[in-house]
Design an enzyme around this catalytic site. Structure first.
Site, PDB file in Angstrom:
ATOM      1  N   ASP A   1       0.852  -1.191   0.000  1.00  0.00           N
ATOM      2  CA  ASP A   1       0.000   0.000   0.000  1.00  0.00           C
ATOM      3  C   ASP A   1       0.892   1.247   0.000  1.00  0.00           C
ATOM      4  O   ASP A   1       1.798   1.362  -0.831  1.00  0.00           O
ATOM      5  CB  ASP A   1      -0.957  -0.032   1.194  1.00  0.00           C
ATOM      6  CG  ASP A   1      -1.994   1.073   1.174  1.00  0.00           C
ATOM      7  OD1 ASP A   1      -2.917   1.002   0.350  1.00  0.00           O
ATOM      8  OD2 ASP A   1      -1.871   2.013   1.991  1.00  0.00           O
TER       9      ASP A   1
ATOM     10  N   TYR B   1      -2.814  10.550   1.714  1.00  0.00           N
ATOM     11  CA  TYR B   1      -3.599  10.982   0.567  1.00  0.00           C
ATOM     12  C   TYR B   1      -3.468  12.461   0.208  1.00  0.00           C
ATOM     13  O   TYR B   1      -3.757  12.828  -0.930  1.00  0.00           O
ATOM     14  CB  TYR B   1      -5.074  10.643   0.799  1.00  0.00           C
ATOM     15  CG  TYR B   1      -5.316   9.157   0.851  1.00  0.00           C
ATOM     16  CD1 TYR B   1      -5.381   8.411  -0.312  1.00  0.00           C
ATOM     17  CD2 TYR B   1      -5.447   8.499   2.076  1.00  0.00           C
ATOM     18  CE1 TYR B   1      -5.580   7.041  -0.271  1.00  0.00           C
ATOM     19  CE2 TYR B   1      -5.648   7.128   2.125  1.00  0.00           C
ATOM     20  CZ  TYR B   1      -5.708   6.402   0.953  1.00  0.00           C
ATOM     21  OH  TYR B   1      -5.899   5.041   0.992  1.00  0.00           O
TER      22      TYR B   1
ATOM     23  N   HIS C   1      -4.849  -7.359   0.263  1.00  0.00           N
ATOM     24  CA  HIS C   1      -4.159  -6.116   0.531  1.00  0.00           C
ATOM     25  C   HIS C   1      -3.381  -6.146   1.848  1.00  0.00           C
ATOM     26  O   HIS C   1      -2.321  -5.532   1.969  1.00  0.00           O
ATOM     27  CB  HIS C   1      -5.221  -5.007   0.576  1.00  0.00           C
ATOM     28  CG  HIS C   1      -4.698  -3.622   0.683  1.00  0.00           C
ATOM     29  ND1 HIS C   1      -4.213  -2.921  -0.393  1.00  0.00           N
ATOM     30  CD2 HIS C   1      -4.602  -2.784   1.746  1.00  0.00           C
ATOM     31  CE1 HIS C   1      -3.844  -1.714  -0.002  1.00  0.00           C
ATOM     32  NE2 HIS C   1      -4.067  -1.597   1.285  1.00  0.00           N
TER      33      HIS C   1
END
Length: 384
Positions: free
Chosen positions: A178, A311, A362
């Site tokens: 990730d 982000y 994930h």
């Protein structure tokens, strides 16, 4: 970057009043009426939230988790004014390979607890052993509070390079998934003299845009499925990225005051990104570990800062070309991952690529720790 406060031992201790407040808020949650059939098509079903909220206190033995963490060496340091929390477990083997593991969102250093003994003290005496370093990304967990708004991926990588230097490691491997799959290559670019190899699970070689006819023709069935799933993600799941990249303070305020909101926000991804696809929360990861992660985010008040670092901090740099790291790169793609080797090879010197089509997602360190540990070893053994 510089160490502005020398490392010192750290023990996780949460006041009982904090836990009592969490569980009281959870039990007093005002839930909405279900929309439609109360399924996952509009978000986490109200019935699932009600069940998890009711069992939160029983499912999470925080005292037991603290005892488990107390047995793992942890430290706090300060790099460029930012508090950095990290786990540092040395192998009993003098020839151990230093390995930094970097998590992503909505994960944390807790992801790697089952992986640590597999790496540091393998059952096979002939297997490679590792000294393991697991930092909490700035803005996550105990690497709080976040100092400033310029903690880009490159700066986080620089802090971790400085950490490995402070620990005295002249040669080390960087690994991540990730967000960590961006940090690990960045460490390689910044520190080619000491970072000797990069390993990632998922997250590199991800397709962007619609494939043309030539691309479809040369793609395998698995690769075409990955194109399909990326397209569905962009159409149906991209909303959380838009919010966390543009309004991290807004979502942080909402999630820092509502255990149910935080649980729903994180559970949505734990379910969607683990394998089997769309499994209920009692699947491979299990409700206990999901609730431990949500509890950690709640107790450290990191929902907004974690969203910001991953982000928002890189602003418009998403998808921007980066310098190709010189190190050899190994990757493992589990069933839920979306990487395509030829696309990854355009950016990295890929020398090892493992496809796993029947398991894993994930959260590889929690879902398939044995397979992840084996792949890291296989990759590095192939370089010797």
């Amino acid at each position: 970057m510089t160490i502005t406060h020398e490392p010192h031992p750290f023990t996780v201790r949460v006041p009982s009043a904090e836990l009592d407040d969490l569980f009281a808020r959870a039990s007093a949650t005002r839930l909405p009426d279900p929309i439609g059939d109360d399924d996952w098509s509009t978000g986490v079903p109200v019935s699932v939230l009600r069940s998890l909220l009711a069992s939160w206190r029983e499912d999470v033995d925080w005292g037991g988790l603290e005892a488990r963490l107390a047995a793992i060496p942890q430290y706090l340091t300060e790099i460029d004014g930012q508090r950095i929390h990290y786990v540092h477990v040395r192998s009993s083997r003098p020839d151990a390979t230093p390995l930094l593991l970097c998590h992503g969102w909505p994960g944390s250093f807790l992801e790697f607890l089952d992986l640590i003994p597999l790496l540091t003290e393998p059952d096979d005496a002939g297997a490679r052993a590792f000294d393991v370093v697991i930092p909490s990304v700035p803005g996550f967990a105990f690497s709080m509070p976040l100092q400033g708004t310029d903690w880009t991926t490159e700066r986080v990588a620089g802090a971790f390079v400085e950490l490995m230097d402070a620990l005295g490691y002249e040669r080390y491997v960087a690994q991540g998934g990730d967000y960590g799959a961006g940090v690990a290559p960045a460490m390689g670019r910044l520190d080619p003299e000491h970072c000797v190899a990069i390993h990632v699970n998922g997250s590199i070689g991800a397709p962007t845009g619609e494939p043309d006819e030539d691309e479809i023709a040369r793609s395998t069935e698995i690769e075409r499925d990955r194109y399909r799933r990326v397209g569905e993600f962009m159409a149906e799941e991209f909303g959380y990225i838009s919010i966390q990249s543009t309004r991290p303070q807004l979502i942080g305020t909402a999630l820092t005051d509502s255990p149910a909101g935080l649980l729903a926000w994180m559970l949505d991804k734990f379910r969607a990104w683990s394998f089997p696809f769309d499994a209920e929360p009692d699947g491979r990861i299990g409700r206990r570990r999901i609730l431990e992660h949500v509890s950690l985010y709640w107790l450290t008040r990191c929902a907004g800062s974690a969203a910001f670092t991953v982000y928002a901090a890189d602003a418009g740099a998403w998808g921007a070309a980066s310098e190709r790291p010189t190190q050899p790169v190994g990757a493992i793609m589990f069933a839920h991952d979306i990487g395509i080797r030829r696309l990854a090879e355009a950016e990295y010197r890929v020398v090892h690529w493992t496809e796993v089509d029947d398991r894993g997602g994930h959260f590889a360190a929690m879902e398939e720790p044995e397979m992840l540990a084996h792949d890291i070893r296989t990759f590095l053994d192939g370089l010797d």
